[in-house]
Design an enzyme around this catalytic site. Structure first.
Site, PDB file in Angstrom:
ATOM      1  N   CYS A 122      57.968  -7.674  33.333  1.00 33.15           N
ATOM      2  CA  CYS A 122      58.079  -6.580  34.300  1.00 33.15           C
ATOM      3  C   CYS A 122      56.823  -6.418  35.138  1.00 33.15           C
ATOM      4  O   CYS A 122      56.848  -5.740  36.163  1.00 33.15           O
ATOM      5  CB  CYS A 122      58.410  -5.279  33.583  1.00 33.15           C
ATOM      6  SG  CYS A 122      57.219  -4.798  32.327  1.00 33.15           S
TER       7      CYS A 122
ATOM      8  N   ARG B 148      54.462  -9.296  35.678  1.00 27.69           N
ATOM      9  CA  ARG B 148      53.870 -10.569  36.084  1.00 27.69           C
ATOM     10  C   ARG B 148      54.968 -11.595  36.326  1.00 27.69           C
ATOM     11  O   ARG B 148      56.040 -11.556  35.705  1.00 27.69           O
ATOM     12  CB  ARG B 148      52.872 -11.090  35.050  1.00 27.69           C
ATOM     13  CG  ARG B 148      53.448 -11.792  33.852  1.00 27.69           C
ATOM     14  CD  ARG B 148      52.357 -12.415  32.973  1.00 27.69           C
ATOM     15  NE  ARG B 148      51.418 -11.408  32.514  1.00 27.69           N
ATOM     16  CZ  ARG B 148      50.143 -11.364  32.891  1.00 27.69           C
ATOM     17  NH1 ARG B 148      49.651 -12.295  33.691  1.00 27.69           N
ATOM     18  NH2 ARG B 148      49.343 -10.413  32.473  1.00 27.69           N
TER      19      ARG B 148
ATOM     20  N   GLU C 262      48.930  -5.580  23.905  1.00 34.27           N
ATOM     21  CA  GLU C 262      50.342  -5.363  23.557  1.00 34.27           C
ATOM     22  C   GLU C 262      50.967  -6.660  23.084  1.00 34.27           C
ATOM     23  O   GLU C 262      50.659  -7.744  23.571  1.00 34.27           O
ATOM     24  CB  GLU C 262      51.094  -4.755  24.742  1.00 34.27           C
ATOM     25  CG  GLU C 262      51.022  -5.552  26.041  1.00 34.27           C
ATOM     26  CD  GLU C 262      52.132  -6.553  26.184  1.00 34.27           C
ATOM     27  OE1 GLU C 262      53.058  -6.545  25.358  1.00 34.27           O
ATOM     28  OE2 GLU C 262      52.060  -7.366  27.120  1.00 34.27           O
TER      29      GLU C 262
ATOM     30  N   GLN D 164      57.215 -13.134  25.184  1.00 37.63           N
ATOM     31  CA  GLN D 164      57.566 -13.577  26.537  1.00 37.63           C
ATOM     32  C   GLN D 164      56.990 -14.963  26.837  1.00 37.63           C
ATOM     33  O   GLN D 164      57.594 -15.759  27.553  1.00 37.63           O
ATOM     34  CB  GLN D 164      57.069 -12.534  27.540  1.00 37.63           C
ATOM     35  CG  GLN D 164      57.840 -11.225  27.436  1.00 37.63           C
ATOM     36  CD  GLN D 164      57.098 -10.043  28.025  1.00 37.63           C
ATOM     37  OE1 GLN D 164      55.875 -10.063  28.151  1.00 37.63           O
ATOM     38  NE2 GLN D 164      57.832  -8.992  28.386  1.00 37.63           N
TER      39      GLN D 164
ATOM     40  N   ALA E 120      63.108   1.651  23.583  1.00 37.93           N
ATOM     41  CA  ALA E 120      62.745   1.408  22.184  1.00 37.93           C
ATOM     42  C   ALA E 120      61.947   0.128  22.020  1.00 37.93           C
ATOM     43  O   ALA E 120      61.883  -0.434  20.927  1.00 37.93           O
ATOM     44  CB  ALA E 120      64.006   1.343  21.308  1.00 37.93           C
TER      45      ALA E 120
ATOM     46  N   MET F  18      56.246  -0.577  24.245  1.00 40.67           N
ATOM     47  CA  MET F  18      55.598   0.564  24.887  1.00 40.67           C
ATOM     48  C   MET F  18      56.224   1.874  24.422  1.00 40.67           C
ATOM     49  O   MET F  18      55.521   2.877  24.228  1.00 40.67           O
ATOM     50  CB  MET F  18      55.678   0.443  26.407  1.00 40.67           C
ATOM     51  CG  MET F  18      54.763  -0.614  26.988  1.00 40.67           C
ATOM     52  SD  MET F  18      53.014  -0.286  26.637  1.00 40.67           S
ATOM     53  CE  MET F  18      52.758   1.194  27.623  1.00 40.67           C
ATOM     54  N   ALA F  19      57.536   1.884  24.230  1.00 40.44           N
ATOM     55  CA  ALA F  19      58.192   3.085  23.710  1.00 40.44           C
ATOM     56  C   ALA F  19      57.697   3.387  22.300  1.00 40.44           C
ATOM     57  O   ALA F  19      57.513   4.558  21.926  1.00 40.44           O
ATOM     58  CB  ALA F  19      59.706   2.903  23.718  1.00 40.44           C
TER      59      ALA F  19
END
Length: 432
Positions: A51, A53, A115, A121, A191, A194-195
């Site tokens: 989201c 990069r 993170e 990813q 969820a 980050m959530a």
């Protein structure tokens, strides 16, 4: 061949541009990989798409031509003019590309430093290229090592603790309109990682009631269970918005998830609501900021603070790991690059020995087998001793920086056939 990276991220482009370009649409990513692999100077290619990069990784035989082609693909994807797009693109080549990918996998280049989602990813980019047949030995080796670097960074440091810095920055902004989180009613939409950070942070600050809403109920229940929160199905979002003091949203979905109209309807009583939108593309309609009582905090307002809040001991420790791993990878790659020349040289020497022994047999057909074996052994030992020092030194010198190609010099000195060198495959077990 050398590795090239062309991309853009939250470090180089505004949120508005990233929202148009850095989507996770599978068809669009597949097309970009296909187009990149079809470029004139590219032999291997894959794409890291998140989201925040979008990066094309390619093994190329020419720098300038491949940079132009890959940059054009990203310009076309953005729907911008070349002049408007180029200032936001970055390029990393060869050693720099290795260093960049290792930093990405380690979480050093993420908006929320440390993170863990970026590791998955990166793995997905490798899997995609393998399934599409666009990843070969060069990128496979590079990405496999990057994944190991990412895992090592998280195993040997507490870099994951740096990620809550984005949440902390958002809460500082929110405190102006919200005050203390303690005792407040909080709705978390999403969820993912980050959530999870948001939910943990709200629980730690003593939120009175936390509800997690997510498209997949099982993930929402798992997250809520960890922090004593409750869950609600997505269709109850309007009711939860009506009751909440704070909404934190980070779904990673495409398109607006919380419209201005939804918020206006939910807050008809005029009570204030603070909204923290950590998603990219954004989850909340920017027009919501114009509604009475709604305070909207999004990534655009937080981006300038992120870099100042994540520096610390763990980040420095991970940087040291990345530096060490980059040096080791490049040294191994340079040593591996001379292997075909060394193998070709020894193959040539074996051929010379065999030819001379055949000539000896033709001139001395009655040579005793035992004597022949002794002669063969002696000739082979001479050849091995003569080649030992050059082959050892060429491996050592391969680790030295500079423009000299010692493998090429060795091939030139011994007049090795270039086709014989290129035909040599890497021996099994050779680590890169």
């Amino acid at each position: 061949m050398s590795v090239l990276v062309v991309g853009l991220s939250h470090n180089s482009a505004p949120v508005s541009l990233l929202e148009r370009v850095a989507s996770t649409d599978d068809d669009g990513v597949h097309k970009l990989v296909t187009d990149a692999a079809a470029a004139s100077h590219v032999s291997e290619a894959t794409v890291i798409s998140t989201c925040n990069r979008l990066e094309v990784y390619a093994d190329v035989d020419r720098f300038h031509g491949s940079v132009e082609e890959l940059s054009t693909l990203l310009v076309e994807r953005a729907g911008e003019t070349t002049e408007a797009m180029l200032p936001h693109l970055y390029v990393h080549y060869d050693d720099g590309a290795v260093s960049h990918l290792f930093q990405v996998a380690a979480g050093l280049d993420s908006m929320a430093v440390g993170e863990g989602q970026i590791l998955g990813q990166t793995r997905e980019a490798l899997r995609l290229g393998q399934e599409m047949g666009t990843v070969g030995p060069a990128l496979n080796s590079l990405f496999q090592q990057a994944l190991r670097v990412g895992k090592r960074s998280r195993a040997e440091t507490d870099i994951d603790r740096a990620a809550p810095s984005l949440i902390a920055s958002a809460l500082r902004h929110a405190s102006v309109s919200l005050g203390d989180v303690a005792g407040r009613r909080v709705a978390v939409l999403g969820a993912g990682s980050m959530a999870g950070l948001a939910t943990a942070t709200m629980a730690r600050h003593g939120a009175g009631d936390i509800v997690v809403l997510n498209r997949t109920a099982a993930r929402a229940e798992r997250l809520a269970g960890e922090y004593g929160a409750r869950t609600a199905p997505l269709h109850q979002l309007p009711a939860e918005l009506a009751a909440a003091d704070l909404l934190v949203t980070c779904t990673g979905a495409t398109g607006v998830q919380v419209s201005a109209a939804l918020l206006a309807e939910a807050r008809r009583d005029g009570r204030p609501l603070t909204v923290i939108d950590l998603a990219l593309p954004h989850d909340v309609d920017p027009e919501a900021a114009t509604l009475d009582g709604i305070t909207l905090i999004n990534l655009a307002s937080l981006a300038s603070e992120v870099d100042d809040t994540v520096a610390g001991t763990e980040v420095r420790a991970v940087r040291d790991i990345v530096t060490e791993e980059v040096a080791a990878f490049l040294a191994a790659r340079r040593q591996a690059s001379v292997t075909p020349t060394v193998v070709a040289l020894r193959t040539m020497a074996t051929g010379v020995v065999d030819a001379e022994m055949s000539r000896l047999e033709s001139r001395l057909p009655d040579l005793d087998p035992a004597a022949r074996a002794e002669v063969l052994h002696a000739v082979r030992r001479v050849a091995d001793k003569l080649l030992h020092e050059p082959t050892v030194r060429v491996r050592e010198l391969a680790n030295e920086t500079g423009a000299v190609s010692y493998a090429a010099a060795l091939a030139e000195l011994f007049a090795l056939d270039p086709e014989a060198v290129s035909a040599v495959t890497r021996p099994e077990g050779l680590s890169t």
